[in-house]
Design a protein around this motif. Structure first.
Motif, PDB file in Angstrom:
ATOM      1  N   ARG A 251       0.859  -1.186   0.000  1.00  0.00           N
ATOM      2  CA  ARG A 251       0.000   0.000   0.000  1.00  0.00           C
ATOM      3  C   ARG A 251       0.895   1.236   0.000  1.00  0.00           C
ATOM      4  O   ARG A 251       1.753   1.389   0.873  1.00  0.00           O
ATOM      5  CB  ARG A 251      -0.907   0.017   1.236  1.00  0.00           C
ATOM      6  CG  ARG A 251      -1.948   1.118   1.231  1.00  0.00           C
ATOM      7  CD  ARG A 251      -2.842   0.974   2.448  1.00  0.00           C
ATOM      8  NE  ARG A 251      -3.898   1.959   2.457  1.00  0.00           N
ATOM      9  CZ  ARG A 251      -3.800   3.185   2.940  1.00  0.00           C
ATOM     10  NH1 ARG A 251      -2.640   3.579   3.475  1.00  0.00           N
ATOM     11  NH2 ARG A 251      -4.805   4.029   2.902  1.00  0.00           N
ATOM     12  N   THR A 253       1.301   5.649  -0.866  1.00  0.00           N
ATOM     13  CA  THR A 253       0.656   6.953  -0.998  1.00  0.00           C
ATOM     14  C   THR A 253       1.660   7.910  -1.648  1.00  0.00           C
ATOM     15  O   THR A 253       2.782   8.077  -1.144  1.00  0.00           O
ATOM     16  CB  THR A 253       0.229   7.506   0.370  1.00  0.00           C
ATOM     17  OG1 THR A 253      -0.658   6.567   0.985  1.00  0.00           O
ATOM     18  CG2 THR A 253      -0.479   8.843   0.215  1.00  0.00           C
ATOM     19  N   THR A 327      -2.473   4.005  -3.479  1.00  0.00           N
ATOM     20  CA  THR A 327      -2.568   2.703  -4.137  1.00  0.00           C
ATOM     21  C   THR A 327      -2.864   1.656  -3.070  1.00  0.00           C
ATOM     22  O   THR A 327      -2.021   1.385  -2.196  1.00  0.00           O
ATOM     23  CB  THR A 327      -1.265   2.359  -4.864  1.00  0.00           C
ATOM     24  OG1 THR A 327      -0.960   3.399  -5.805  1.00  0.00           O
ATOM     25  CG2 THR A 327      -1.385   1.035  -5.593  1.00  0.00           C
ATOM     26  N   GLU A 328      -4.081   1.097  -3.113  1.00  0.00           N
ATOM     27  CA  GLU A 328      -4.467   0.113  -2.134  1.00  0.00           C
ATOM     28  C   GLU A 328      -3.856  -1.245  -2.463  1.00  0.00           C
ATOM     29  O   GLU A 328      -3.484  -1.534  -3.595  1.00  0.00           O
ATOM     30  CB  GLU A 328      -5.997  -0.022  -2.086  1.00  0.00           C
ATOM     31  CG  GLU A 328      -6.709   1.239  -1.616  1.00  0.00           C
ATOM     32  CD  GLU A 328      -6.450   1.533  -0.153  1.00  0.00           C
ATOM     33  OE1 GLU A 328      -6.013   0.596   0.562  1.00  0.00           O
ATOM     34  OE2 GLU A 328      -6.669   2.664   0.274  1.00  0.00           O
TER      35      GLU A 328
END
Length: 534
Positions: A251, A253, A327-328
């Motif tokens: 994950r 950012t 972005t997960e």
């Protein structure tokens, strides 16, 4: 008579059973899986309320009338039953806090927390029982170090718990205790299997296990979708699909800030003007008139100076763009799909299946369909391979749900059981018809015969002989002549006597059969004869 009596007894027993069944209350489980303490407390409450109950199993199941279940559960819940062997926050209601020390209050608080958590965990569908033990260290004064709390749970489970259910229990317990992390909750089932170790290092294992479980679920969903689609094209079970997915569980950012120099906007403008004028000294002491050799006129009459300045300040606002991209975890990094398709089979007319490989155009069409179904992407480097190979198991000639090789009398086990049930039912129905209904109907339909009228003894004594039809025939003894001489023709009286003897013998047989068929009426007639003779 015996058959009618048996039928009457059976009918009475059947109706008595129905009456008793109707009067017996319909029982249903009130609670199941109770501890002995809860069973004892609930039974005491039911006896106090005069409610009929029944125990099942080893006393862990209590049955009560079905129409009273909701009311009884509400009444028992109002009294804190069942407790499931755990004590919750009601411990503070049962004990007086007057004179209780802080140590006792802390112990009661821990017991209450353990009981409430055990009740909550036991309410889950897959959990039969639960026991919770908490370790809540106290922070001492003037001490910087602080120990983290921990918890241990023993579960009685139905079946096997999944990784998601174990994590759910850990997070639920950790959220209820201040400062407790899910990684410090250890879980053991009633078989002694370690479900969660309760160490901080176990967090990484939980995360990796969750990632593997999520990847497997994604692959299964994609494989099922493709197989269902191909089943309508090549037939059920004639295609096998395997999917391998590589997922990105990182994950991230990203924040981006961009300035546009072309997008300038004047925000504010500031202008400042300044003028300077310098003239004669007019007797003032200056540097010029204080110089050596300077004349007084020069000192008194100097030149005049003038000046001006302009200052302008302009503030511009420059356009700025700020982007934050998150972005997960779980995005697809790469996808690989392998499809094996069986060929086509045709009947050669002799009951044999002939295998025919699929053409290249069919394989290409199937590959195009699979790519569209899985979301094929060239940029990710995905691969989809479709191969035509003959399966080891061939399809049957019959349609789905039928067996082409099965004969007319090839019955399965289910067919035999169904036939046996039908035969037993038919035999019972025939027995009821022939042995119960038929005698009853015959007795009702057949009219009652009048009593047999036998001739009186006096008529037989004076009038003659009883014939086969029950009539008395007179005889003339005076007409009997002397016996004939030897060699003469047999006289008529001898023939008459012989026929009369045969008639009497037949009559006796008839009377005997009548007596056997109607013994009661024959006894009455003999009794009348004896009475008339007396």
């Amino acid at each position: 008579m015996a058959a009618m009596a048996m039928v009457a007894v059976l009918m009475l027993g059947f109706f008595a059973f129905l009456i008793l069944r109707a009067q017996t209350p319909n029982l249903a489980p009130l609670y199941s899986g109770l501890s002995l303490e809860d069973s004892s407390s609930i039974i005491s409450e039911l006896q106090t309320s005069n409610v009929a109950y029944e125990l099942r199993g080893e006393g862990d199941t209590i049955l009560v009338p079905r129409d009273q279940i909701t009311t009884l559960r509400m009444q028992l819940a109002g009294k804190g039953l069942p407790t499931r062997g755990q004590v919750g926050y009601e411990i503070f209601d049962q004990q007086s806090t007057l004179g209780a020390t802080s140590f006792v209050q802390n112990i009661n608080n821990v017991r209450a927390l353990e009981g409430e958590l055990a009740r909550t965990i036991s309410s889950l569908n897959r959990i039969k029982s639960a026991r919770v033990h908490l370790v809540l260290p106290e922070r001492e004064l003037f001490r910087r170090e602080r120990k983290d709390p921990s918890a241990s749970i023993v579960l009685g489970v139905r079946g096997e718990l999944s990784a998601g259910e174990i994590r759910a229990i850990q997070h639920m317990v950790a959220s209820a205790i201040e400062g407790l992390s899910p990684g410090r909750v250890s879980i053991v089932d009633d078989q002694g299997n370690l479900l969660a170790s309760g160490t901080e290092q176990d967090e990484a294992g939980l995360i990796s296990g969750q990632a593997a479980e999520r990847t497997l679920g994604f692959e299964n969903r994609l494989r099922t979708r493709v197989e269902d689609m191909l089943a309508n094209v090549v037939g059920m079970g004639r295609a096998r699909v395997e999917v391998t997915a590589e997922l990105d569980f990182n994950r991230s950012t990203t924040t981006q800030e961009t300035f546009d120099p072309e997008g300038q906007v004047v925000r504010s403008t500031q202008t400042r003007e300044q003028q300077n004028v310098a003239g004669a000294n007019n007797g003032q002491v200056t540097v010029a008139n204080e110089l050596p050799g300077a004349s007084p006129a020069a000192a008194n009459g100097g030149a005049t100076e003038q000046g001006s300045s302009t200052e302008e300040i302009v503030n511009f606002e420059i356009s700025k763009t700020t982007q934050t991209a998150v972005t997960e975890a779980g995005s697809i990094k790469r996808l690989s799909v392998a499809v094996v398709v069986d060929g086509a089979y045709a009947d050669d007319g002799q009951g044999n299946l002939v295998y025919t490989p699929r053409s290249a155009d069919e394989i290409t069409q199937i590959q195009t369909l699979v790519r569209s179904a899985v979301g094929y992407s060239v940029e990710r480097g995905d691969s989809v391979e479709v191969v035509n190979m003959q399966f080891a198991e061939r399809p049957s000639l019959g349609s789905d749900g039928t067996n082409a090789d099965a004969g007319l009398f090839d019955f399965t086990r289910d067919d035999i059981m169904n036939g046996a049930e039908m035969a037993v039912t038919l035999l019972i129905a025939l027995a009821l018809v022939f042995f119960v209904m038929r005698p009853l109907l015959k007795k009702v339909i057949t009219p009652e015969q009048p009593p047999l009228a036998l001739p009186q003894a006096a008529d037989l004594a004076h009038n003659g002989v009883l014939t086969a039809d029950g009539q008395v025939v007179g005889k003339d003894l005076a007409a009997i002549e002397e016996p004939p001489e030897p060699g003469d023709k047999t006289p008529d009286w001898v023939a008459n006597a012989k026929s009369m003897g045969e008639t009497q013998l037949q009559t006796l047989k008839t009377v005997g059969s009548l007596v056997e068929e109607n013994p009661q009426q024959a006894a009455l007639i003999v009794r009348d004869w004896l009475g008339s003779a007396a």
